[in-house]
Structure formats: C-alpha cells, structure tokens
Design an enzyme around this catalytic site. Structure first.
Site, PDB file in Angstrom:
ATOM      1  N   ARG A   1     -11.570 -44.427  36.944  1.00  0.00           N
ATOM      2  CA  ARG A   1     -12.775 -45.264  36.816  1.00  0.00           C
ATOM      3  C   ARG A   1     -13.842 -44.589  35.958  1.00  0.00           C
ATOM      4  NH1 ARG A   1      -9.643 -46.729  40.341  1.00  0.00           N
ATOM      5  NH2 ARG A   1      -9.598 -48.839  41.237  1.00  0.00           N
TER       6      ARG A   1
ATOM      7  N   ASP B   1     -24.433 -58.371  48.445  1.00  0.00           N
ATOM      8  CA  ASP B   1     -23.463 -57.326  48.138  1.00  0.00           C
ATOM      9  C   ASP B   1     -24.084 -56.342  47.152  1.00  0.00           C
ATOM     10  OD1 ASP B   1     -20.169 -57.363  48.646  1.00  0.00           O
ATOM     11  OD2 ASP B   1     -20.813 -56.077  47.010  1.00  0.00           O
TER      12      ASP B   1
END
Length: 280
Positions: free
Chosen positions: A38, A145
């Site tokens: 990532r 979120d």
C-alpha cells in the site's frame, strides 16, 4: 520504493506508529507485505521515489493522509449482516426508546463505521419492513466512516449480487432498481433517507459535531484496535450516545472487556449495551 527495496525496520515502525496515532489501527512487522504494497502504491501515485520524502508528504498533506487511510480500511460487509441485531432493534430497542418519546419526536440511529453503506441502508429497509411504528416517529439514520471513498460509494448506493445475497428477493425488488452489469441501485427515496458524513472513532472532534444518538451500531471495527485505542473509541461513543441509549457491537466484541461504563442488556434476540440514565 518497489519489491526490491523493502522498508527499513525503523521506517516501518514510524509509519505504523503514525497510522496508529491517526486511526487507532495497529500494524507491525507481521503485516510487512500488506503495508509495503500500500505504501508503494501511494508513492507511485504521488511520484515520490524515497520513503522519507513520501512520509514527509504524508504528514503535511491532509489529502494524502486521507488517501492512505482509505487504502488501509477494510470494507467487508453486506446487507442484513448480523440480522439478529436488526431483529433486536425493531422488537426491543426501538420500543424501549419510543416509550420515552412522543408522536413525531426524532429518534437518531448512527452506523459507524458504515463502510460502503450496506449497514445503514439495512437499518432503513429493516425498519420499513419490520417496525410498524416507523412512520410515527422522525427516524434519522446517519452513516459515518473514516474512509472517504467508501462514503462516496455509499452515497451512490450501487451494489452487486454478493452484497444483496442475504436480502429476500421481494425486498430487493421493492428497494433497488436495475443498474446494469448485474448491479442494483437503492431507490432514490431510500437513498435520501440516510445521511452520510466522515468521522474518525478515535478523534472525538470528528464525532462531536454529529450530536447525540439513541442507538449506535459500531460493529466489527474494535477488533482492529489495541486496548488503548479501543478505550478511546468507546469513550467517544459513550459521549455520542444519549443517556439511556443503546450501542450494538460486533458478535466477537465485548464491552465488558473494555469498560464498565455501559450496562449489558440481554434482550431475546441479542446482547446490547446501554448508557445508564443520567442521575436525577
């Protein structure tokens, strides 16, 4: 950075520490491959060749931190997940909440984290299908979120077969329209009934602006936190919950292992946790 240039142990440690401080998510050497992949993706996206330069950018640019957080969040969910808690909501929790309200009063329900929207939309659909008093009150459902890309997907409300697999066919037909390529999209009336907003469980300042709620669903996220981050998150959720309000955790999560500030309520369909009423 590429596969031939792994992160130095010191770089991995300071990256993980920084991510933890900003999100509560705990990573370390055991997740090196997951982390490096990532980080490498974001370095390519930003054109940074050296980790030190990228890390400086990460710390100074809020947009890059947002992109990195999005890369690390887990958005595994589907409609009617852990539906025993939805049964508990309509059969036990909301009747208890409604007993303290008058006709037309507001009842606020928070789904946090909401991922790509399946959970807050599930709550809306379940109440329309299973709570006869839903129209007697002003029910407000909010989904929040930390992952801004997930929030955009939630607002779009488009889902594939796997996400819809637990829903009865007649429910799918009532609340979803054909969207091409086998996908379905939430009908506009239902889409407009759920509000979506960003929030970070361990940063109280991002939660406080949402006000207080009668019911909070916070499921299957605390398992990614260590004890200290869990305690911070629960303190923030305690503040966000009205006295007498209820919180639902994931089936592997137990409030008693984190704090004694909540009272366990053993309803026929589920065990949930209640913030005690304020002293009179």
């Amino acid at each position: 950075m590429n596969a031939a240039e792994p992160l130095k142990a010191s770089d991995l440690e300071r990256f993980c520490d920084y991510l933890y401080q900003r999100t509560g998510m705990t990573y370390g050497e055991s997740k090196r491959y997951y982390i490096e992949r990532r980080v490498a993706d974001r370095m390519r996206a930003t054109g940074e060749a050296r980790f030190g330069d990228y890390f400086a950018r990460l710390r100074s640019e809020p947009a890059e931190l947002e992109a990195m957080i999005n890369a690390f969040t887990v958005n595994e969910t589907y409609f009617y997940r852990e539906d025993h808690q939805l049964r508990c909501l309509s059969r036990s929790i909301l009747p208890a909440v409604a007993a303290t309200k008058g006709p037309g009063d507001k009842i606020r329900i928070w789904s946090l984290p909401c991922s790509t929207g399946e959970e807050p939309y599930s709550i809306a659909i379940w109440l329309l299908e299973n709570w006869p008093m839903v129209d007697a009150y002003n029910v407000e459902i909010v989904g929040s979120d930390i992952d801004t890309e997930a929030l955009e997907a939630a607002r779009a409300g488009r889902y594939g077969e796997r996400a819809l697999s637990r829903l009865p066919a007649d429910v799918v037909d009532r609340y979803f329209e054909q969207a091409g390529e086998g996908d379905r999209e939430i009908i506009s009336d239902l889409k407009e009934s759920v509000l979506f907003s960003p929030a970070n469980l361990i940063e109280g300042s991002t939660l406080s602006g949402h006000g207080q709620f009668e019911v909070i669903f916070c499921r299957n996220v605390l398992i990614y936190f260590d004890d200290a981050a869990r305690a911070r998150a629960i303190d923030n959720l305690f503040t966000a919950l009205k006295p007498g309000g209820y919180i639902c955790l994931g089936h592997t999560e137990s409030m008693s292992r984190i704090t004694d500030r909540f009272r366990a309520c053993r309803f026929p369909d589920a065990v949930v946790y209640q913030r005690p009423e304020a002293p009179s």
